[in-house]
Design a protein around this motif. Structure first.
Motif, PDB file in Angstrom:
ATOM      1  N   ASN A  69     -26.558 -12.617  15.947  1.00 34.71           N
ATOM      2  CA  ASN A  69     -27.456 -13.772  15.927  1.00 34.71           C
ATOM      3  C   ASN A  69     -28.633 -13.624  16.872  1.00 34.71           C
ATOM      4  O   ASN A  69     -29.525 -14.463  16.882  1.00 34.71           O
ATOM      5  N   GLU A  70     -28.634 -12.559  17.663  1.00 36.88           N
ATOM      6  CA  GLU A  70     -29.769 -12.260  18.529  1.00 36.88           C
ATOM      7  C   GLU A  70     -30.234 -10.837  18.227  1.00 36.88           C
ATOM      8  O   GLU A  70     -29.426  -9.947  18.010  1.00 36.88           O
ATOM      9  N   ALA A  71     -31.547 -10.673  18.195  1.00 35.20           N
ATOM     10  CA  ALA A  71     -32.147  -9.354  17.974  1.00 35.20           C
ATOM     11  C   ALA A  71     -33.193  -9.130  19.047  1.00 35.20           C
ATOM     12  O   ALA A  71     -33.932 -10.044  19.405  1.00 35.20           O
ATOM     13  N   GLU A  72     -33.228  -7.907  19.558  1.00 36.96           N
ATOM     14  CA  GLU A  72     -34.222  -7.551  20.571  1.00 36.96           C
ATOM     15  C   GLU A  72     -35.268  -6.675  19.906  1.00 36.96           C
ATOM     16  O   GLU A  72     -34.937  -5.686  19.244  1.00 36.96           O
ATOM     17  N   LEU A  73     -36.518  -7.037  20.080  1.00 36.12           N
ATOM     18  CA  LEU A  73     -37.630  -6.377  19.415  1.00 36.12           C
ATOM     19  C   LEU A  73     -38.534  -5.714  20.441  1.00 36.12           C
ATOM     20  O   LEU A  73     -38.961  -6.346  21.408  1.00 36.12           O
ATOM     21  N   TYR A  74     -38.798  -4.427  20.211  1.00 34.01           N
ATOM     22  CA  TYR A  74     -39.725  -3.662  21.045  1.00 34.01           C
ATOM     23  C   TYR A  74     -40.962  -3.389  20.199  1.00 34.01           C
ATOM     24  O   TYR A  74     -40.880  -2.721  19.167  1.00 34.01           O
ATOM     25  N   LEU A  75     -42.098  -3.934  20.618  1.00 33.46           N
ATOM     26  CA  LEU A  75     -43.349  -3.767  19.888  1.00 33.46           C
ATOM     27  C   LEU A  75     -44.180  -2.659  20.525  1.00 33.46           C
ATOM     28  O   LEU A  75     -44.090  -2.434  21.739  1.00 33.46           O
ATOM     29  N   PRO A  76     -44.998  -1.964  19.711  1.00 37.69           N
ATOM     30  CA  PRO A  76     -45.834  -0.907  20.291  1.00 37.69           C
ATOM     31  C   PRO A  76     -46.804  -1.484  21.322  1.00 37.69           C
ATOM     32  O   PRO A  76     -47.289  -2.596  21.164  1.00 37.69           O
ATOM     33  N   SER A  77     -47.034  -0.730  22.344  1.00 40.84           N
ATOM     34  CA  SER A  77     -47.953  -1.079  23.438  1.00 40.84           C
ATOM     35  C   SER A  77     -47.651  -2.446  24.077  1.00 40.84           C
ATOM     36  O   SER A  77     -48.543  -3.144  24.529  1.00 40.84           O
ATOM     37  N   GLN A  78     -46.388  -2.843  24.073  1.00 42.83           N
ATOM     38  CA  GLN A  78     -45.970  -4.052  24.780  1.00 42.83           C
ATOM     39  C   GLN A  78     -44.802  -3.669  25.672  1.00 42.83           C
ATOM     40  O   GLN A  78     -43.798  -3.149  25.189  1.00 42.83           O
ATOM     41  N   GLU A  79     -44.927  -3.914  26.955  1.00 45.02           N
ATOM     42  CA  GLU A  79     -43.937  -3.441  27.917  1.00 45.02           C
ATOM     43  C   GLU A  79     -42.602  -4.171  27.806  1.00 45.02           C
ATOM     44  O   GLU A  79     -41.546  -3.563  27.880  1.00 45.02           O
ATOM     45  N   LYS A  80     -42.638  -5.473  27.620  1.00 44.69           N
ATOM     46  CA  LYS A  80     -41.404  -6.265  27.601  1.00 44.69           C
ATOM     47  C   LYS A  80     -40.961  -6.559  26.169  1.00 44.69           C
ATOM     48  O   LYS A  80     -41.777  -6.848  25.305  1.00 44.69           O
ATOM     49  N   SER A  81     -39.651  -6.458  25.951  1.00 40.29           N
ATOM     50  CA  SER A  81     -39.118  -6.756  24.616  1.00 40.29           C
ATOM     51  C   SER A  81     -39.107  -8.263  24.368  1.00 40.29           C
ATOM     52  O   SER A  81     -39.246  -9.064  25.290  1.00 40.29           O
ATOM     53  N   ILE A  83     -36.861 -11.395  22.445  1.00 45.14           N
ATOM     54  CA  ILE A  83     -35.552 -11.759  21.895  1.00 45.14           C
ATOM     55  C   ILE A  83     -35.767 -12.772  20.774  1.00 45.14           C
ATOM     56  O   ILE A  83     -36.350 -13.835  20.981  1.00 45.14           O
ATOM     57  N   LEU A  84     -35.315 -12.403  19.576  1.00 47.89           N
ATOM     58  CA  LEU A  84     -35.386 -13.286  18.409  1.00 47.89           C
ATOM     59  C   LEU A  84     -33.984 -13.842  18.152  1.00 47.89           C
ATOM     60  O   LEU A  84     -32.993 -13.141  18.348  1.00 47.89           O
ATOM     61  N   VAL A  85     -33.909 -15.092  17.712  1.00 49.53           N
ATOM     62  CA  VAL A  85     -32.617 -15.747  17.502  1.00 49.53           C
ATOM     63  C   VAL A  85     -32.582 -16.349  16.106  1.00 49.53           C
ATOM     64  O   VAL A  85     -33.582 -16.891  15.626  1.00 49.53           O
ATOM     65  N   ARG A  86     -31.418 -16.252  15.458  1.00 50.24           N
ATOM     66  CA  ARG A  86     -31.236 -16.944  14.172  1.00 50.24           C
ATOM     67  C   ARG A  86     -30.136 -17.976  14.324  1.00 50.24           C
ATOM     68  O   ARG A  86     -29.199 -17.814  15.105  1.00 50.24           O
ATOM     69  N   GLN A  87     -30.267 -19.050  13.552  1.00 49.50           N
ATOM     70  CA  GLN A  87     -29.308 -20.150  13.640  1.00 49.50           C
ATOM     71  C   GLN A  87     -28.007 -19.829  12.918  1.00 49.50           C
ATOM     72  O   GLN A  87     -26.939 -20.101  13.424  1.00 49.50           O
ATOM     73  N   THR A  88     -28.130 -19.261  11.702  1.00 53.40           N
ATOM     74  CA  THR A  88     -26.939 -18.918  10.924  1.00 53.40           C
ATOM     75  C   THR A  88     -27.203 -17.634  10.140  1.00 53.40           C
ATOM     76  O   THR A  88     -28.359 -17.248   9.916  1.00 53.40           O
ATOM     77  N   GLU A  89     -26.135 -17.005   9.699  1.00 54.60           N
ATOM     78  CA  GLU A  89     -26.253 -15.783   8.913  1.00 54.60           C
ATOM     79  C   GLU A  89     -27.065 -16.046   7.650  1.00 54.60           C
ATOM     80  O   GLU A  89     -26.954 -17.089   7.026  1.00 54.60           O
ATOM     81  N   GLY A  90     -27.916 -15.087   7.301  1.00 52.53           N
ATOM     82  CA  GLY A  90     -28.771 -15.229   6.127  1.00 52.53           C
ATOM     83  C   GLY A  90     -30.141 -15.814   6.446  1.00 52.53           C
ATOM     84  O   GLY A  90     -31.049 -15.750   5.636  1.00 52.53           O
ATOM     85  N   GLN A  91     -30.280 -16.418   7.622  1.00 55.22           N
ATOM     86  CA  GLN A  91     -31.554 -16.984   8.057  1.00 55.22           C
ATOM     87  C   GLN A  91     -32.352 -15.928   8.823  1.00 55.22           C
ATOM     88  O   GLN A  91     -31.780 -14.976   9.351  1.00 55.22           O
ATOM     89  N   PRO A  92     -33.673 -16.090   8.924  1.00 56.73           N
ATOM     90  CA  PRO A  92     -34.461 -15.142   9.719  1.00 56.73           C
ATOM     91  C   PRO A  92     -34.223 -15.353  11.219  1.00 56.73           C
ATOM     92  O   PRO A  92     -33.855 -16.442  11.652  1.00 56.73           O
ATOM     93  N   TRP A  93     -34.436 -14.283  11.982  1.00 55.52           N
ATOM     94  CA  TRP A  93     -34.452 -14.360  13.437  1.00 55.52           C
ATOM     95  C   TRP A  93     -35.872 -14.765  13.812  1.00 55.52           C
ATOM     96  O   TRP A  93     -36.833 -14.246  13.238  1.00 55.52           O
ATOM     97  N   VAL A  94     -36.040 -15.669  14.761  1.00 55.49           N
ATOM     98  CA  VAL A  94     -37.382 -16.148  15.102  1.00 55.49           C
ATOM     99  C   VAL A  94     -37.599 -16.201  16.615  1.00 55.49           C
ATOM    100  O   VAL A  94     -36.664 -16.366  17.393  1.00 55.49           O
ATOM    101  N   PHE A  95     -38.859 -16.056  16.986  1.00 53.46           N
ATOM    102  CA  PHE A  95     -39.342 -16.315  18.339  1.00 53.46           C
ATOM    103  C   PHE A  95     -40.819 -16.646  18.202  1.00 53.46           C
ATOM    104  O   PHE A  95     -41.619 -15.815  17.764  1.00 53.46           O
ATOM    105  N   ASN A  96     -41.190 -17.877  18.559  1.00 51.62           N
ATOM    106  CA  ASN A  96     -42.570 -18.355  18.397  1.00 51.62           C
ATOM    107  C   ASN A  96     -43.061 -18.039  16.988  1.00 51.62           C
ATOM    108  O   ASN A  96     -42.433 -18.437  16.029  1.00 51.62           O
TER     109      ASN A  96
END
Length: 134
Positions: A69-81, A83-96
């Motif tokens: 239910n939590e995913a950590e995303l590392y973007l190019p040229s961004q130092e800090k990862s 954290i995206l969260v989803r409410q239930t299985e089958g839903q997208p993980w979101v952050f802002n």
């Protein structure tokens, strides 16, 4: 305690979390350990160039050990990862404005625009240039 040259060399390349950056390690906030992005994450390729071989332009994804239910995303040229969260299985993980959508692997959107996608397999995509010549 006396510090040796070897101690200085070994510690010179470690980041604030103790990860050896020159060997490709970064800190995983979710899993609380140093990981190698290119080996232990799912690679997401730029939507504008899905056959991209420049690893510095890719995004990388790792899931937490709490059932996904939590995913950590590392973007190019961004130092800090991120954290995206989803409410239930089958839903997208979101952050802002970011959304990670499970579709033919994964698609990463910012707002309405798909910026990255990948097949959902851990490690880099194998291409023809990776084959060993006989």
């Amino acid at each position: 305690m006396k510090q040796t040259l070897l101690d200085t060399i070994e510690n010179a390349d470690k980041d604030k979390d103790g990860c050896l950056a020159s060997a490709g390690y970064v800190w995983s906030t979710l899993n609380k350990e140093c990981i190698k992005l290119y080996e232990s994450t799912i690679t997401l390729y730029p939507q504008s160039n899905l056959n991209n071989e420049d690893e510095t332009k890719n995004a990388y994804l790792i899931f937490g050990e709490n059932g996904g239910n939590e995913a950590e995303l590392y973007l190019p040229s961004q130092e800090k990862s991120i954290i995206l969260v989803r409410q239930t299985e089958g839903q997208p993980w979101v952050f802002n404005e970011w959304q990670l959508i499970p579709w033919k692997g994964f698609q990463l959107k910012k707002g309405d625009e798909i910026l990255f996608s990948g097949d959902g397999e851990i490690g880099p995509k194998v291409t023809g240039s990776d084959k060993i010549e006989e």
